[in-house]
Design a protein around this motif. Sequence first.
Motif, PDB file in Angstrom:
ATOM      1  N   PHE A  58      29.389  61.488   5.462  1.00 48.88           N
ATOM      2  CA  PHE A  58      28.511  60.576   4.738  1.00 48.88           C
ATOM      3  C   PHE A  58      29.014  59.139   4.792  1.00 48.88           C
ATOM      4  O   PHE A  58      28.216  58.204   4.762  1.00 48.88           O
ATOM      5  CB  PHE A  58      28.317  61.044   3.293  1.00 48.88           C
ATOM      6  N   THR A  59      30.320  58.950   4.915  1.00 46.44           N
ATOM      7  CA  THR A  59      30.857  57.596   5.051  1.00 46.44           C
ATOM      8  C   THR A  59      30.333  56.966   6.335  1.00 46.44           C
ATOM      9  O   THR A  59      29.867  55.816   6.340  1.00 46.44           O
ATOM     10  CB  THR A  59      32.405  57.626   5.041  1.00 46.44           C
ATOM     11  N   GLN A  60      30.369  57.730   7.423  1.00 47.85           N
ATOM     12  CA  GLN A  60      29.862  57.230   8.708  1.00 47.85           C
ATOM     13  C   GLN A  60      28.351  57.039   8.655  1.00 47.85           C
ATOM     14  O   GLN A  60      27.830  56.045   9.168  1.00 47.85           O
ATOM     15  CB  GLN A  60      30.237  58.194   9.843  1.00 47.85           C
ATOM     16  N   MET A  61      27.646  57.980   8.042  1.00 53.56           N
ATOM     17  CA  MET A  61      26.185  57.848   7.938  1.00 53.56           C
ATOM     18  C   MET A  61      25.817  56.575   7.188  1.00 53.56           C
ATOM     19  O   MET A  61      24.926  55.825   7.608  1.00 53.56           O
ATOM     20  CB  MET A  61      25.590  59.074   7.230  1.00 53.56           C
ATOM     21  N   ARG A  62      26.494  56.347   6.051  1.00 57.02           N
ATOM     22  CA  ARG A  62      26.220  55.138   5.268  1.00 57.02           C
ATOM     23  C   ARG A  62      26.503  53.886   6.096  1.00 57.02           C
ATOM     24  O   ARG A  62      25.726  52.935   6.091  1.00 57.02           O
ATOM     25  CB  ARG A  62      27.054  55.132   3.986  1.00 57.02           C
ATOM     26  N   SER A  63      27.626  53.899   6.787  1.00 61.89           N
ATOM     27  CA  SER A  63      28.001  52.757   7.620  1.00 61.89           C
ATOM     28  C   SER A  63      26.941  52.503   8.701  1.00 61.89           C
ATOM     29  O   SER A  63      26.546  51.359   8.944  1.00 61.89           O
ATOM     30  CB  SER A  63      29.360  53.016   8.254  1.00 61.89           C
ATOM     31  N   ASP A  64      26.457  53.568   9.325  1.00 55.78           N
ATOM     32  CA  ASP A  64      25.470  53.445  10.405  1.00 55.78           C
ATOM     33  C   ASP A  64      24.171  52.796   9.944  1.00 55.78           C
ATOM     34  O   ASP A  64      23.480  52.152  10.730  1.00 55.78           O
ATOM     35  CB  ASP A  64      25.133  54.827  10.990  1.00 55.78           C
ATOM     36  N   ILE A  65      23.817  52.997   8.676  1.00 52.39           N
ATOM     37  CA  ILE A  65      22.527  52.460   8.205  1.00 52.39           C
ATOM     38  C   ILE A  65      22.681  51.317   7.200  1.00 52.39           C
ATOM     39  O   ILE A  65      21.686  50.818   6.674  1.00 52.39           O
ATOM     40  CB  ILE A  65      21.633  53.574   7.612  1.00 52.39           C
ATOM     41  N   GLY A  66      23.927  50.933   6.915  1.00 51.45           N
ATOM     42  CA  GLY A  66      24.161  49.822   5.995  1.00 51.45           C
ATOM     43  C   GLY A  66      24.015  50.177   4.530  1.00 51.45           C
ATOM     44  O   GLY A  66      23.760  49.311   3.694  1.00 51.45           O
ATOM     45  N   CYS A  67      24.206  51.442   4.195  1.00 50.66           N
ATOM     46  CA  CYS A  67      24.088  51.897   2.809  1.00 50.66           C
ATOM     47  C   CYS A  67      25.419  51.682   2.079  1.00 50.66           C
ATOM     48  O   CYS A  67      26.464  52.100   2.571  1.00 50.66           O
ATOM     49  CB  CYS A  67      23.711  53.381   2.789  1.00 50.66           C
ATOM     50  N   PRO A  68      25.380  51.043   0.905  1.00 52.81           N
ATOM     51  CA  PRO A  68      26.618  50.876   0.133  1.00 52.81           C
ATOM     52  C   PRO A  68      27.253  52.228  -0.204  1.00 52.81           C
ATOM     53  O   PRO A  68      26.545  53.215  -0.395  1.00 52.81           O
ATOM     54  CB  PRO A  68      26.149  50.164  -1.143  1.00 52.81           C
ATOM     55  N   PRO A  69      28.587  52.268  -0.289  1.00 54.64           N
ATOM     56  CA  PRO A  69      29.305  53.534  -0.513  1.00 54.64           C
ATOM     57  C   PRO A  69      28.932  54.248  -1.807  1.00 54.64           C
ATOM     58  O   PRO A  69      28.994  55.468  -1.875  1.00 54.64           O
ATOM     59  CB  PRO A  69      30.775  53.136  -0.552  1.00 54.64           C
ATOM     60  N   ASP A  70      28.531  53.514  -2.824  1.00 51.82           N
ATOM     61  CA  ASP A  70      28.263  54.135  -4.122  1.00 51.82           C
ATOM     62  C   ASP A  70      26.779  54.446  -4.340  1.00 51.82           C
ATOM     63  O   ASP A  70      26.381  54.839  -5.424  1.00 51.82           O
ATOM     64  CB  ASP A  70      28.779  53.233  -5.253  1.00 51.82           C
ATOM     65  N   GLU A  71      25.960  54.285  -3.298  1.00 54.52           N
ATOM     66  CA  GLU A  71      24.528  54.521  -3.447  1.00 54.52           C
ATOM     67  C   GLU A  71      24.116  55.818  -2.751  1.00 54.52           C
ATOM     68  O   GLU A  71      24.640  56.156  -1.689  1.00 54.52           O
ATOM     69  CB  GLU A  71      23.737  53.338  -2.870  1.00 54.52           C
ATOM     70  N   ASP A  72      23.160  56.521  -3.363  1.00 49.32           N
ATOM     71  CA  ASP A  72      22.620  57.731  -2.748  1.00 49.32           C
ATOM     72  C   ASP A  72      21.918  57.341  -1.447  1.00 49.32           C
ATOM     73  O   ASP A  72      21.061  56.449  -1.431  1.00 49.32           O
ATOM     74  CB  ASP A  72      21.636  58.422  -3.702  1.00 49.32           C
ATOM     75  N   ILE A  73      22.255  58.026  -0.376  1.00 52.77           N
ATOM     76  CA  ILE A  73      21.772  57.640   0.949  1.00 52.77           C
ATOM     77  C   ILE A  73      20.250  57.803   1.083  1.00 52.77           C
ATOM     78  O   ILE A  73      19.581  56.949   1.668  1.00 52.77           O
ATOM     79  CB  ILE A  73      22.549  58.403   2.050  1.00 52.77           C
ATOM     80  N   LEU A  74      19.680  58.861   0.526  1.00 53.81           N
ATOM     81  CA  LEU A  74      18.230  59.061   0.631  1.00 53.81           C
ATOM     82  C   LEU A  74      17.469  58.049  -0.207  1.00 53.81           C
ATOM     83  O   LEU A  74      16.405  57.564   0.198  1.00 53.81           O
ATOM     84  CB  LEU A  74      17.856  60.490   0.242  1.00 53.81           C
ATOM     85  N   THR A  75      18.002  57.715  -1.370  1.00 50.76           N
ATOM     86  CA  THR A  75      17.384  56.691  -2.221  1.00 50.76           C
ATOM     87  C   THR A  75      17.425  55.343  -1.504  1.00 50.76           C
ATOM     88  O   THR A  75      16.440  54.597  -1.498  1.00 50.76           O
ATOM     89  CB  THR A  75      18.105  56.602  -3.582  1.00 50.76           C
ATOM     90  N   PHE A  76      18.557  55.031  -0.888  1.00 52.88           N
ATOM     91  CA  PHE A  76      18.709  53.783  -0.149  1.00 52.88           C
ATOM     92  C   PHE A  76      17.643  53.672   0.942  1.00 52.88           C
ATOM     93  O   PHE A  76      16.962  52.647   1.067  1.00 52.88           O
ATOM     94  CB  PHE A  76      20.111  53.692   0.455  1.00 52.88           C
ATOM     95  N   VAL A  77      17.485  54.721   1.734  1.00 50.48           N
ATOM     96  CA  VAL A  77      16.520  54.695   2.839  1.00 50.48           C
ATOM     97  C   VAL A  77      15.094  54.556   2.307  1.00 50.48           C
ATOM     98  O   VAL A  77      14.287  53.804   2.859  1.00 50.48           O
ATOM     99  CB  VAL A  77      16.663  55.941   3.740  1.00 50.48           C
ATOM    100  N   ALA A  78      14.787  55.249   1.226  1.00 51.04           N
ATOM    101  CA  ALA A  78      13.431  55.180   0.654  1.00 51.04           C
ATOM    102  C   ALA A  78      13.091  53.768   0.183  1.00 51.04           C
ATOM    103  O   ALA A  78      11.917  53.394   0.146  1.00 51.04           O
ATOM    104  CB  ALA A  78      13.308  56.168  -0.498  1.00 51.04           C
ATOM    105  N   GLN A  79      14.103  52.976  -0.156  1.00 48.29           N
ATOM    106  CA  GLN A  79      13.869  51.625  -0.659  1.00 48.29           C
ATOM    107  C   GLN A  79      13.840  50.562   0.445  1.00 48.29           C
ATOM    108  O   GLN A  79      13.600  49.392   0.160  1.00 48.29           O
ATOM    109  CB  GLN A  79      14.926  51.275  -1.705  1.00 48.29           C
TER     110      GLN A  79
END
Length: 169
Positions: free
Chosen positions: A26-47
């Motif tokens: 998940f660290t790499q996934m977040r990095s790949d899409i620019g998602c902050p480390p403390d944010e839910d990845i699916l919520t981030f993408v939906a926004q």
Amino acid sequence: MSVNLSGIKGVIFDLDGTLVESRLNFTQMRSDIGCPPDEDILTFVAQITCGKAQDKANDRILQHELNDARCAKWLFTGKQMVDTVHEYGLPMAIVTRNCRAASNIKIANNNIPIDFVLTREDAPAKPDPTALLMVAEKWQLQPKDCLYVGDYIYDQLAAENAGMQWLLV
């Protein structure tokens, strides 16, 4: 692992980390899409408001999930629990935050004997209780008579939000 199923009329399982191993980074996934480390990845993408950027983020996540799916193997405890529930003759389902394609690969490659599977394409992702409530409704059971088995705080929260019993493994 022994599970007390007295009073339980149906069991719903999480998939990753509960039934099968997951090596999603998940660290790499977040990095790949620019998602902050403390944010839910699916919520981030939906926004994400730009359609192209959102599609690109979803595609990156999908690639991570499909790569993980190809090597996912049964977890010993997960198989034991499924076998026990099967012996009791109770209905079983899977509710996962995974995508359908990755879930299908994991289930098929490991011969997991559960046909009723809800993914994030079917209902809002956990901790939202919608998918769990959909399962209880299909089974015509009260949520309190169902057990949700998972491995993460979102699983516990989803079960509590649905009024279901829960077990973290």
